[in-house]
Scaffold this active site. Structure first.
Site, short mmCIF file in Angstrom:
data_model
loop_
_atom_site.label_atom_id
_atom_site.label_comp_id
_atom_site.label_asym_id
_atom_site.label_seq_id
_atom_site.Cartn_x
_atom_site.Cartn_y
_atom_site.Cartn_z
N CYS A 27 58.97 64.82 34.63
CA CYS A 27 59.86 63.77 34.14
C CYS A 27 59.00 62.71 33.47
CB CYS A 27 60.71 63.19 35.28
SG CYS A 27 59.75 62.53 36.64
N HIS A 526 24.39 65.58 39.10
CA HIS A 526 25.03 66.77 38.50
C HIS A 526 24.15 67.25 37.36
CE1 HIS A 526 28.06 69.34 36.62
NE2 HIS A 526 28.77 69.23 37.72
#
Length: 603
Positions: A27, A526
């Site tokens: 929605c 990382h």
């Protein structure tokens, strides 16, 4: 949609994986999942996920509240689920109560049309304004604008038929055809003699008859489709279904559906008929609670019966200005808080609420602060009470928010002053109460004075050029989704410990290391972007998960040339994953550094 790839991967994982998704819709602000087993979903993980505002379970749906970017997230979710229709394929039947099933069908039909209804409703409101400023109601331009405004309401069964057929995984154009048959002009509102019985029905500007009719017709359609030879079923299945189910719907199912709709609408509107003031006070006060649980669309759907029949809706008018109570609360929070993040959130949520979308404000700011929720409900009740006193009604549907106020203009006797009052009263009430009672940071969940006040230095884990985290080629890191930090473009393939602490995470692919420092700082190193795809190739770990490392200790080596030759970036994002615990994470500079040099300061 690379921007939302990781977010969607995490959402799908935490709703139980692809195999747990029956279907998916969205929605204005929410991904609306139908799950086979809701117990497999990780509610708390999702609620605390960056990019997710909250989780709501209602009407048989598992709703993940995203906010204004829901369309983009939905598209990426469909891509990852392997669907291009907005629906996941079903393989088994989900257990669902009849009420949930019934409401689910209504939402499946009406949900995708709300923006279209809103667009046409705004046009109808603009026509009223244009007439006030001199546009003749007898002119050709007025007739064309009126047709543009009325078209979706008049032909609603065709649109709903398409949506419902799509929902039940049959040819959506059969659903459109079914709606077209129900609204064929020459059989609307005339006496039809059928086997000695006279039937007189009108199905233009309705929604329940086509929904009820298709709920019966679709199982029959699927039965025929599975038993007729594949060379013939393309035309025989829709032909036979239409020949049998259309007359049945027109004569029996349709009138029953209309009676159900009228009955439900009568119950919903009863209190407004008895006392518009009391009804406005109750509905206005409860509206944001209904929004909070994601079920506000249900009474709205049935209130459309008034609008579709050409009658103004009192109930919808009572709720139309509740969003301005949210705006008043947000403006007061914006003025009183000293937290930069909350100030930014309240301002953006204010703009969204002003345009009628209140979920970001409710889930992100108001609901976590229960006092603000009570104040907002009081403002909504005050707005509904005033609307009832002034006798406001909604004459078309133009959505919510400031543009939606066009729907409150009476085409026969347009007046702006009552609408201005309806907007101003809830706004002033919530603004005044919030300014009086809200204590700024004292009322917030995260208080700056509770955060750690110290200066902690974080060293570079590699030799190379240090840049702002925004320079990372990965959007998740660049947007600080996981926390603040920086990115290092390494000179070689050695990675060292930026702090002294315990290795809490070492990915099997060796490309990412999590360290909890002795002082509590949580650091993620990382190595490379998307290097998880290398499955550990070209990486060698010197340490193991659970080891205690000292600042500057060699932890991992990697073959920089081989990784880059394979098409991967070797940049190393350095992230403080518990950034929220501290006042700030500051880069010292953007220069070349050797490993061990301090490059970040945590305050």
């Amino acid at each position: 949609m690379a921007k939302y790839t990781k977010l969607v991967q995490d959402i799908i994982k935490n709703v139980g994986g692809k195999e747990n998704v029956k279907d998916l819709r969205h929605c204005v602000t929410r991904l609306r999942f139908n799950l086979y087993d809701e117990s497999k979903a990780n509610d708390e993980v999702l609620k605390n996920m960056d990019g997710v505002i909250s989780v709501v379970k209602a009407a048989g749906q598992y709703m993940v509240v995203i906010g204004e970017h829901v369309t983009e997230v939905y598209d990426e979710a469909c891509r990852q689920l392997g669907i291009d229709t907005g629906e996941a394929k079903t393989t088994t039947k989900a257990k669902k109560s009849p009420i949930d099933y019934f409401l689910g069908v209504i939402m499946a039909g009406m949900g995708p049309t709300l923006n279209l209804l809103c667009a046409c409703g705004i046009i109808k409101g603009l026509i009223v304004v244009a007439a006030i400023f001199g546009l003749s109601t007898d002119s050709g331009l007025y007739a064309l604008m009126n047709a543009a405004g009325d078209c979706i309401f008049y032909s609603l069964p065709l649109v709903l038929g398409f949506n419902v057929a799509k929902k039940f995984e049959i040819d959506p154009y059969f659903g459109l055809l079914f709606g077209a048959a129900l609204t064929y002009p020459t059989i609307q509102g005339v006496d039809l003699d059928l086997f000695g019985f006279t039937v007189n029905a009108t199905y233009t500007s309705t929604f329940l008859p086509v929904l009820f009719g298709l709920m019966v017709a679709i199982p029959f359609y699927k039965f025929l489709d599975s038993h007729i030879h594949k060379l013939l079923k393309g035309f025989l299945t829709p032909m036979i279904t239409l020949l049998i189910m259309f007359p049945l719907t027109f004569v029996i199912i349709g009138p029953v559906a209309n009676l159900v709709g009228v009955g439900i609408n009568f119950v919903l509107n009863f209190v407004f008929e008895v006392s518009p003031v009391l009804g406005g006070f109750i509905m206005g006060g409860l509206w944001q609670i209904l929004v909070m649980f994601g079920v506000h669309g249900i009474p709205t759907m049935f209130a459309f019966y008034d609008l579709l029949a050409g009658n103004p809706s009192t109930m919808l008018a009572m709720t139309s200005c509740a969003c301005f109570g949210v705006c008043g609360t947000l403006l007061a929070v914006f003025l009183k808080t000293k937290q930069t993040k909350l100030k930014s959130q309240s301002f953006s949520a204010f703009i969204s609420a002003f345009l009628g979308v209140t979920e970001p404000a409710m889930y992100g700011i108001i609901i976590p602060r229960k006092m603000l929720l009570v104040i907002t409900c009081i403002g909504g009740a005050a707005g509904g009470l005033v609307n009832g006193l002034m006798g406001l009604k909604m004459y078309t549907y133009a959505g919510m928010g400031i543009i939606g106020t066009l729907s409150l203009l009476n085409p026969e006797a347009p007046a702006f002053l009552p609408i201005v009052v309806a907007v101003v009263v809830p706004f002033i009430v919530t603004f005044a109460i919030t300014m009086s009672l809200y204590k700024g940071e004292d009322g917030d969940n995260a208080e700056p004075e509770q955060k750690t006040k110290q200066h902690i230095q974080i060293a570079s884990p590699a030799d190379g050029e240090v840049k702002s985290l925004s320079a990372s080629s990965d959007e998740v890191f660049a947007q600080e989704t996981l926390g603040k930090g920086c990115v290092i473009f390494p000179k070689n393939g050695n990675v060292y410990a930026p702090v002294s602490g315990t290795v809490t995470t070492l990915f099997p692919t060796k490309h990412a290391i999590g360290i909890t420092a002795d002082n509590g700082v949580e650091v993620l190193i990382h190595i490379g972007i998307n290097t998880v795809n290398l499955k550990g190739n070209y990486f060698e770990n010197i340490i193991n998960q659970g080891d205690h490392v000292e600042k500057g200790q060699l932890m991992v080596t990697f073959d920089k040339d081989a990784i880059e030759k394979a098409g991967f970036s070797c940049e190393i994002p350095l992230i403080i994953t518990n950034t929220a615990k501290y006042l700030d994470v500051v880069e010292l500079d953007n220069e070349y550094h050797e490993h061990g040099d301090d490059i970040l300061t945590i305050i």
